[in-house]
Design an enzyme around this catalytic site. Structure first.
Site, PDB file in Angstrom:
ATOM      1  CD  GLN A  23      52.734  45.809  41.337  1.00 30.89           C
ATOM      2  OE1 GLN A  23      51.565  46.452  40.642  1.00 30.89           O
ATOM      3  NE2 GLN A  23      52.695  45.459  42.541  1.00 30.89           N
ATOM      4  N   GLY A  24      56.198  43.698  38.388  1.00 30.63           N
ATOM      5  CA  GLY A  24      56.370  42.204  37.919  1.00 30.63           C
ATOM      6  C   GLY A  24      55.908  41.455  38.952  1.00 30.63           C
TER       7      GLY A  24
ATOM      8  CB  SER B  29      50.062  39.172  38.732  1.00 35.59           C
ATOM      9  OG  SER B  29      49.602  40.267  39.718  1.00 35.59           O
TER      10      SER B  29
ATOM     11  CD  GLU C 104      49.069  47.782  44.308  1.00 33.00           C
ATOM     12  OE1 GLU C 104      50.144  47.039  44.759  1.00 33.00           O
ATOM     13  OE2 GLU C 104      48.539  47.479  43.491  1.00 33.00           O
TER      14      GLU C 104
ATOM     15  CG  ASN D  20      37.163  45.228  45.876  1.00 36.97           C
ATOM     16  OD1 ASN D  20      38.430  45.430  46.066  1.00 36.97           O
ATOM     17  ND2 ASN D  20      36.186  45.871  45.754  1.00 36.97           N
ATOM     18  CD  GLU D  21      35.768  38.601  45.341  1.00 32.25           C
ATOM     19  OE1 GLU D  21      36.633  39.144  45.165  1.00 32.25           O
ATOM     20  OE2 GLU D  21      34.694  38.414  44.399  1.00 32.25           O
TER      21      GLU D  21
HETATM   22  C1  LIG Z   1      43.613  45.933  35.017  1.00 35.33           C
HETATM   23  C2  LIG Z   1      44.570  45.150  36.131  1.00 35.33           C
HETATM   24  C3  LIG Z   1      45.951  45.543  36.149  1.00 35.33           C
HETATM   25  C4  LIG Z   1      46.781  44.826  37.016  1.00 35.33           C
HETATM   26  N1  LIG Z   1      48.148  45.254  37.029  1.00 35.33           N
HETATM   27  C5  LIG Z   1      49.080  44.559  37.459  1.00 35.33           C
HETATM   28  C6  LIG Z   1      50.694  45.072  37.438  1.00 35.33           C
HETATM   29  O1  LIG Z   1      50.880  46.077  36.961  1.00 35.33           O
HETATM   30  N2  LIG Z   1      51.499  44.180  38.082  1.00 35.33           N
HETATM   31  C7  LIG Z   1      51.164  43.201  38.775  1.00 35.33           C
HETATM   32  O2  LIG Z   1      52.073  42.404  39.408  1.00 35.33           O
HETATM   33  N3  LIG Z   1      49.727  42.753  38.780  1.00 35.33           N
HETATM   34  C8  LIG Z   1      48.785  43.562  38.106  1.00 35.33           C
HETATM   35  N4  LIG Z   1      47.543  42.940  38.408  1.00 35.33           N
HETATM   36  C9  LIG Z   1      47.182  41.951  38.846  1.00 35.33           C
HETATM   37  C10 LIG Z   1      46.222  41.852  39.939  1.00 35.33           C
HETATM   38  O3  LIG Z   1      47.002  42.255  41.188  1.00 35.33           O
HETATM   39  C11 LIG Z   1      45.529  40.386  40.072  1.00 35.33           C
HETATM   40  O4  LIG Z   1      44.830  40.196  39.125  1.00 35.33           O
HETATM   41  C12 LIG Z   1      45.055  40.307  41.401  1.00 35.33           C
HETATM   42  O5  LIG Z   1      45.926  39.906  42.446  1.00 35.33           O
HETATM   43  C13 LIG Z   1      43.988  38.986  41.280  1.00 35.33           C
HETATM   44  O6  LIG Z   1      44.444  37.944  41.077  1.00 35.33           O
HETATM   45  P1  LIG Z   1      44.144  36.783  39.884  1.00 35.33           P
HETATM   46  O7  LIG Z   1      43.917  37.656  38.579  1.00 35.33           O
HETATM   47  O8  LIG Z   1      45.125  35.835  39.624  1.00 35.33           O
HETATM   48  O9  LIG Z   1      42.766  36.255  40.300  1.00 35.33           O
HETATM   49  P2  LIG Z   1      42.542  35.289  41.299  1.00 35.33           P
HETATM   50  O10 LIG Z   1      43.627  35.117  42.408  1.00 35.33           O
HETATM   51  O11 LIG Z   1      42.659  33.526  40.434  1.00 35.33           O
HETATM   52  O12 LIG Z   1      40.931  35.154  41.700  1.00 35.33           O
HETATM   53  C14 LIG Z   1      39.914  34.978  40.918  1.00 35.33           C
HETATM   54  C15 LIG Z   1      38.617  35.077  41.980  1.00 35.33           C
HETATM   55  O13 LIG Z   1      38.792  34.384  43.198  1.00 35.33           O
HETATM   56  C16 LIG Z   1      38.709  34.990  44.104  1.00 35.33           C
HETATM   57  N5  LIG Z   1      39.540  34.922  45.361  1.00 35.33           N
HETATM   58  C17 LIG Z   1      40.921  34.439  45.143  1.00 35.33           C
HETATM   59  N6  LIG Z   1      41.376  34.082  46.544  1.00 35.33           N
HETATM   60  C18 LIG Z   1      40.397  34.038  47.327  1.00 35.33           C
HETATM   61  C19 LIG Z   1      40.083  33.873  48.523  1.00 35.33           C
HETATM   62  N7  LIG Z   1      41.065  33.589  49.440  1.00 35.33           N
HETATM   63  N8  LIG Z   1      38.998  34.126  49.217  1.00 35.33           N
HETATM   64  C20 LIG Z   1      38.019  34.635  48.406  1.00 35.33           C
HETATM   65  N9  LIG Z   1      37.989  34.692  46.995  1.00 35.33           N
HETATM   66  C21 LIG Z   1      39.213  34.639  46.523  1.00 35.33           C
HETATM   67  C22 LIG Z   1      38.976  36.529  43.703  1.00 35.33           C
HETATM   68  O14 LIG Z   1      38.601  37.558  44.390  1.00 35.33           O
HETATM   69  C23 LIG Z   1      38.531  36.670  42.235  1.00 35.33           C
HETATM   70  O15 LIG Z   1      37.280  37.049  42.394  1.00 35.33           O
HETATM   71  C24 LIG Z   1      46.635  43.506  37.334  1.00 35.33           C
HETATM   72  C25 LIG Z   1      45.221  43.188  37.438  1.00 35.33           C
HETATM   73  C26 LIG Z   1      44.507  43.949  36.521  1.00 35.33           C
HETATM   74  C27 LIG Z   1      42.927  43.252  36.421  1.00 35.33           C
END
Ligand SMILES: Cc1cc2nc3c(=O)[nH]c(=O)nc-3n(C[C@H](O)[C@H](O)[C@H](O)COP(=O)(O)OP(=O)(O)OC[C@H]3O[C@@H](n4cnc5c(N)ncnc54)[C@H](O)[C@@H]3O)c2cc1C
Length: 392
Positions: free
Chosen positions: A125-126, A128, A244, A376-377
């Site tokens: 899945q591409g 993020s 998902e 979860n947030e």
């Molecule tokens: C182990 C793992 C596997 C993954 N696999 C895939 C994959 O295969 N393909 C893919 O595309 N993606 C994948 N992901 C990406 C995943 O979907 C993102 O990490 C996730 O959506 C969170 O985005 P971020 O890491 O950019 O954090 P951010 O969005 O930068 O968030 C950082 C913190 O801020 C909080 N936050 C952000 N926005 C808000 C808001 N509006 N209100 C309150 N709090 C907020 C978040 O909850 C978090 O605690 C994976 C992630 C992990 C950790």
């Protein structure tokens, strides 16, 4: 709510139980000490399911789906998890498969669906990117139309199991001028072997390698690898994310791990007998068992939630509670292991049991569960606005 199954559903459950406990090879079922499945195990398991018509039960009938009720889908998943049988690769079965089956062209269906169901194609899945996770619509990877091709440039991150993948489904920006950023995004399919695709591992604190960065450097794909309409990719992504989240409350697995926690506690001797005799630990287990029951009832109410291309916000509850409970139970196992869990490597003569040795890495690994699939947030916000009707 009645928890007693009808005669028909009880027979269905028995059939699934017989299948997953007697008709699948023992070595495919996960024991307590096993860290992870090999890709070959995953393929073997998926092909076995496919040969019994059980690989993609939620897909349309013509593409291998089953005419099951929501409850039967739940029973199927639960029996598979209780038996420790490998869960089908979510990227194939819950994500890209249903998107292609629902929005893809006839040619795409013929080309990709049978191979996806049989894991002849392994998808990743591409979505993020750096700076586009929760705020996914900010993604910058671009696809520019050039005759019969798109030219893709950009970077994806956290790409789970990308090192094994044959193909990747990617959200790309096709209209940088769109009035809303959600409106300029498309959903495309890319062969990982295409020139210009580079996969780089991200090493994890538990010692494993399950996520990657994926770079696209002038990658050319035929325009017919666009799914649905150009600039409508956000709709397909929302549909996919709804599916998902249904899959992220693995009640059967959670029950199995909790049952194992009891076995582990019983194997640890204390002055009073075993750790399982400890009243505080017993209370903690009883609390968790009640929570698992509550989650199970909620799953039954919510399952099958993605309706008419729109995810049901209630699926966010499953994501939230499923991930929290998984983490709580793994924390319990870490506490049961105590100092024995501090050993991570495995010399042959070690007296530390396997389950204690993997307790800490597994605990650390599952911190991911509250982040992936939408943090979860963010789920709490969906619940507050979409279900409770609160204004932010
Ligand atoms: C182990 C793992 C596997 C993954 N696999 C895939 C994959 O295969 N393909 C893919 O595309 N993606 C994948 N992901 C990406 C995943 O979907 C993102 O990490 C996730 O959506 C969170 O985005 P971020 O890491 O950019 O954090 P951010 O969005 O930068 O968030 C950082 C913190 O801020 C909080 N936050 C952000 N926005 C808000 C808001 N509006 N209100 C309150 N709090 C907020 C978040 O909850 C978090 O605690 C994976 C992630 C992990 C950790």
């Amino acid at each position: 709510m009645h928890r007693k199954l009808s005669a028909e559903d009880a027979a269905f459950q028995q059939r699934m139980r017989d299948f997953f406990t007697h008709q699948v090879p023992e070595e495919l079922r996960q024991g307590p000490s096993r860290r992870e499945l090999s890709p070959e195990d995953q393929r073997t398991a998926q092909r076995l399911l496919n040969s019994h018509g059980l690989a993609v039960p939620a897909w349309p009938l013509e593409w291998g789906g089953q005419d099951w009720s929501t409850l039967q889908h739940h029973i199927f998943r639960e029996e598979m998890q209780l038996a420790g049988f490998p869960m089908p690769l979510a990227f194939n079965v819950n994500m890209v498969g249903p998107v292609i089956a629902t929005f893809g062209s006839e040619e795409q269906k013929q080309r990709f669906l049978p191979a996806t169901a049989n894991l002849d194609i392994w998808w990743c899945q591409g979505f993020s990117e750096p700076d586009a996770g929760s705020d996914l619509a900010s993604l910058r990877t671009s696809a520019v139309r050039d005759g019969d091709e798109y030219v893709i440039n950009g970077q994806k991150t956290w790409t789970t199991l990308g090192q094994y993948a044959d193909w990747i489904f990617v959200l790309v920006r096709t209209d940088p001028e769109a009035p809303k950023k959600q409106q300029g995004i498309s959903f495309v399919l890319v062969d990982m072997q295409d020139p210009g695709v580079t996969v780089r591992p991200i090493k994890l604190i538990d010692g494993g390698h399950e996520v990657n960065e994926v770079f696209f450097d002038n990658v050319r794909i035929p325009a017919d690898q666009l799914v649905g309409e150009e600039n409508k990719g956000w709709n397909y992504a929302k549909f996919l994310l709804g599916n998902e989240r249904v899959g992220v409350a693995p009640v059967g697995s959670i029950k199995r791990i909790l049952a194992k926690a009891k076995t582990f506690a019983k194997s640890v001797a204390t002055d009073q007998g075993t750790l399982l005799d400890d009243p505080l630990l017993r209370t903690r287990i009883a609390d968790l068992e009640s929570e698992v029951l509550a989650l199970e009832l909620t799953v039954l109410r919510v399952a099958g939630s993605s309706k008419e291309g729109k995810p049901d916000p209630a699926s966010s509850i499953l994501k939230l509670r499923g991930s929290q409970l998984q983490q709580d139970i793994l924390e319990l196992i870490t506490d049961i292991a105590g100092p024995a869990g501090l050993r991570w490597s495995h010399p042959d003569d070690s007296e530390v049991p396997d389950w204690a040795e993997v307790a800490n890495p597994t605990y650390l690994n599952y911190r991911k569960a509250s982040i992936y699939g939408g943090s979860n947030e963010v789920q709490r916000q969906i619940i507050s606005t979409g279900i409770l009707g609160l204004k932010g």
